[in-house]
Design a protein around this motif. Sequence first.
Motif, short mmCIF file in Angstrom:
data_model
loop_
_atom_site.label_atom_id
_atom_site.label_comp_id
_atom_site.label_asym_id
_atom_site.label_seq_id
_atom_site.Cartn_x
_atom_site.Cartn_y
_atom_site.Cartn_z
N PHE B 15 -8.73 -0.22 -7.46
CA PHE B 15 -8.46 -1.56 -7.97
C PHE B 15 -7.20 -1.58 -8.84
N SER B 16 -7.10 -0.59 -9.70
CA SER B 16 -5.89 -0.52 -10.55
C SER B 16 -4.63 -0.42 -9.71
N ALA B 17 -4.68 0.47 -8.73
CA ALA B 17 -3.49 0.66 -7.90
C ALA B 17 -3.23 -0.56 -7.03
N TYR B 18 -4.28 -1.23 -6.63
CA TYR B 18 -4.11 -2.46 -5.85
C TYR B 18 -3.37 -3.52 -6.68
N LEU B 19 -3.79 -3.65 -7.93
CA LEU B 19 -3.13 -4.62 -8.82
C LEU B 19 -1.64 -4.29 -8.99
N ASP B 20 -1.33 -3.03 -8.91
CA ASP B 20 0.06 -2.60 -9.08
C ASP B 20 0.83 -2.59 -7.75
N GLY B 21 0.14 -2.96 -6.67
CA GLY B 21 0.82 -2.97 -5.38
C GLY B 21 1.18 -1.58 -4.89
N GLN B 22 0.34 -0.60 -5.22
CA GLN B 22 0.68 0.79 -4.92
C GLN B 22 -0.29 1.43 -3.92
N LEU B 23 -1.00 0.61 -3.16
CA LEU B 23 -1.95 1.15 -2.19
C LEU B 23 -1.34 1.21 -0.80
N GLU B 27 -5.95 1.55 2.34
CA GLU B 27 -6.67 1.41 1.07
C GLU B 27 -6.86 -0.06 0.70
N VAL B 28 -5.88 -0.87 1.06
CA VAL B 28 -6.00 -2.31 0.80
C VAL B 28 -7.20 -2.88 1.56
#
Lengths: 169, 201
Positions: B15-23, B27-28
């Motif tokens: 979730f954290s990485a998704y918020l940062d657009g880093q997935l 993973e998305v």
Amino acid sequence: MTDELAPTWEEVAHRHGRKIYNFAYRLTGNPDDAADLVQEVLLRVRKGLPSYQPGSFDGWLWRITRNAFLDGIRKKKRRPESALPEGDHHSLGSSPSPDEVLSSIRLSDDVQSALLKLPYEFREAVVLCDVVGLAYDEIAEATDVPVGTVRSRIHRGRKLLRGMLTWPI
Amino acid sequence: MADLIFDPDAHGELFSAYLDGQLTPAEVVVVSELLDGDEDAIKEFLALRHVRTSLRLLPEFEVPAALLPDGHLGDRLSAYLDGELVTLEHRRVTKHLVDCSDCRAELQELDGARIAVRSLPGVDTTMTGEIAATPAPPRRRRIVAGGIGAAAAAALLVGLAVGGSGDPVFVLDDLATHHIARASAEPGFAVLPAAIELAAP
């Protein structure tokens, strides 16, 4: 940011000085420490620019910044201290409206205090991501750890902050 | 993926990485599945988003202006001595040299500068005092070729080296005007590169 050519020292100072200052301010909660870091980083940048190899300038700059910061801590041999204020946290909505932005500003002291309670590695990762605005790969380069470690540290830092600030949702 | 069970320890990081657009795209997809109707997952996601938003809305402090000097000149010094800077940049460098003892020292260490400086005729050492006493004139247009400006600044350096003391306040336009008039008539400037000579009116 990937630059073909190295910027001048003057350009670095003006483009990045503010971010460097805020990086140190948020890590230490201390404006004097932040000012010291800006001076030290710009000195190192000036010395290092002639040997800078075109590549990820942000990675290069923030590695210098981070190393200067850690060197400063080692010199002073002290840790920042700040009490975590008691409750009265305002609720934030799920997306920032103007009112929520104002609430967040009122909360900023609490957030700062909570940041200072984080273990350094988590605090550093969170500040580089959310205050400085670096991507994970740039943070990895700056802190010399794998991207997966960066991702883990950012999440663990945010999760700890969530527990400290106990915002209702 | 319909029976994917949310595990805060295993999935919170996504979730954290998704918020940062880093997935990664794969993973998305996982995050989308987790957030599809699972209240615990949604609650965790929103909580992390609150934290992230609050961090990003922290007010940004202004860096104290004193920490951001004009910078130093580095390799522009050589271009300056070679007369390769255009007028605007040349004036910036000249102004910096007036203010910055480090760059003046560096300039003097450059071989080309040594040749030019040694060849210059003597400069009236009372010049700094005269200039210091001169009130700043209103900004006015000045039409000067870059090369002549270089000569003027080189003459300025000699003046500072010989007679400079304290922190005189220089008025660049007047200073340049004084020295341009003087320099254009003096033989010492013949050693300056041809580009400067050609730039002279």
